[in-house]
Design an enzyme around this catalytic site. Structure first.
Site, mmCIF file in Angstrom:
data_model
loop_
_atom_site.group_PDB
_atom_site.id
_atom_site.type_symbol
_atom_site.label_atom_id
_atom_site.label_comp_id
_atom_site.label_asym_id
_atom_site.label_seq_id
_atom_site.Cartn_x
_atom_site.Cartn_y
_atom_site.Cartn_z
ATOM 1 N N GLU A 121 -1.117 1.551 -5.208
ATOM 2 C CA GLU A 121 -0.616 0.304 -4.646
ATOM 3 C C GLU A 121 0.108 -0.489 -5.734
ATOM 4 O O GLU A 121 -0.208 -0.364 -6.915
ATOM 5 C CB GLU A 121 -1.772 -0.499 -4.035
ATOM 6 C CG GLU A 121 -2.531 0.319 -3.004
ATOM 7 C CD GLU A 121 -3.161 -0.500 -1.895
ATOM 8 O OE1 GLU A 121 -3.074 -1.738 -1.961
ATOM 9 O OE2 GLU A 121 -3.738 0.110 -0.985
ATOM 10 N N CYS A 130 0.831 -1.202 0.000
ATOM 11 C CA CYS A 130 0.000 0.000 0.000
ATOM 12 C C CYS A 130 0.867 1.254 0.000
ATOM 13 O O CYS A 130 0.340 2.367 0.031
ATOM 14 C CB CYS A 130 -0.946 0.002 1.194
ATOM 15 S SG CYS A 130 -0.108 0.031 2.791
#
Length: 362
Positions: free
Chosen positions: A354, A320
């Site tokens: 991401e 992330c």
């Protein structure tokens, strides 16, 4: 650009800019062209949190610019939010404004929805919740047909349930997930499904066992389990571990075990630095880990965990925060090379992206 209202005509342009940036950032580690997974341009976010602006005996949904918390932007639509959220916002607000009991000292409202249509609403207050509030909230719950949960300081009042059930169809099979309010879930359902599909495709030619760190509620673990002989997954959150156990049973997975350990603790256990009672029923030596899957928090992998995962032939690393992933790649690239590279547009119209890499032993 206001995040509650977006110009979808700009979607491809902003995605191209992200891809160009990440392609350049990852150039020291791979010249592979990234596999790009776009988000729906609107109505992609399954979770939403709104501050509630109280003025003149009325309450409205509000958002704030970062650092400007005394200047609210009152909103009446949220085009990045799921269609379910947008459908629930007007009748909920109308009902709250018709009830002084529900409106008074309400300061935050949270929506949790799923691609399969389930929903949960949490109302958060600066006051204790009593029987009178509960009676009003139950009437609201009945009129909306959606579970209501009340929160205040040191108080959580569940009227029906504190979770939603998601159903994701992936590679011809439907997986069911219990997603508990307050615990981590992927905010963009379409991107979540794309990440799981990509992770599964990275394991098509694999054998042996899978080790997963930071498994959450089993989001990746459960669909990946059929690709391996055995799976051992770790997660530190009690709520997520309990949900994962229920999700394992609901999906009929029999070759998967989850243990509540942090990545640092598992590293100590696998290195036999110290024993853990939570592992007393597990024989770590019986596993033949050929692949390790990590989806760490924004801080990335700590040095010891990074060194531990480098022992395994294949590392599936979903991040992330590409910046910390790149820092980890400086160490991991000494033993592994990038075999696949993916970009997931989890949060359109923001700088956030991401990324995923499949690393194989050199």
């Amino acid at each position: 650009m206001a995040l509650h209202r977006v110009n979808t005509d700009n979607y491809q342009q902003q995605l191209d800019q992200k891809v160009d940036r990440l392609r350049a950032d990852f150039a020291p580690f791979t010249d592979l062209e990234p596999e790009v997974f776009p988000s729906p341009p609107s109505h992609y976010r399954l979770r939403a949190e709104f501050k509630m602006w109280q003025e003149g005996g009325r309450v409205d949904y509000a958002m704030y610019k970062q650092g400007e918390y005394k200047k609210p932007f009152v909103i009446d639509e949220f085009t990045v939010g799921s269609r379910r959220i947008n459908a629930l916002m007007p009748p909920l607000l109308e009902a709250i404004n018709q009830s002084e009991i529900l409106r008074k000292r309400l300061f935050c409202t949270e929506f949790l929805t799923t691609l399969s249509g389930d929903a949960l609403i949490t109302l958060i207050y600066h006051k204790p919740l009593d029987e009178v509030w509960e009676q009003e909230a139950r009437a609201l719950q009945a009129s909306l047909g959606v579970p209501i949960l009340g929160r205040s300081r040191k108080q959580k009042l569940v009227l029906e349930r504190d979770y939603v059930i998601e159903q994701l169809e992936i590679d011809g099979r439907t997986y069911q997930y219990k997603q508990v309010e307050g615990s981590f879930t992927q905010p963009n359902g379409d991107i979540c499904r794309a990440m799981i599909h990509w992770a599964r495709s990275c394991c098509d030619d694999n054998s042996g066992d899978l080790l997963e760190l930071y498994c959450g509620n089993g989001n990746f673990t459960i669909p990946l389990a059929e690709k391996f002989r055995k799976v051992l997954a770790t997660e530190i959150s009690k709520v997520s571990v309990n949900a994962a156990q229920e999700n394992i049973a609901a999906n009929g997975v029999e070759n998967l075990d989850i243990v509540r350990l942090s990545s640092e603790e598992f590293t100590q256990a696998i290195d036999k630095v110290r024993p853990f009672r939570r592992l007393k029923d597990f024989d770590l030596d019986s596993y033949d880990f050929s692949t390790v899957l990590v989806d760490p928090p924004r801080a990335g992998l700590d040095a010891d965990t990074c060194a531990m995962v480098a022992r395994y032939p294949r590392i599936l690393y979903i991040s992330c925060n590409p910046e910390t992933q790149l820092e980890n790649l400086k160490a991991l690239s000494k033993t592994h090379k990038v075999a696949r590279f993916a970009i997931f547009d989890q949060f359109p119209y923001t700088d956030h992206t991401e990324s995923g890499v499949l690393l194989v032993k050199k």
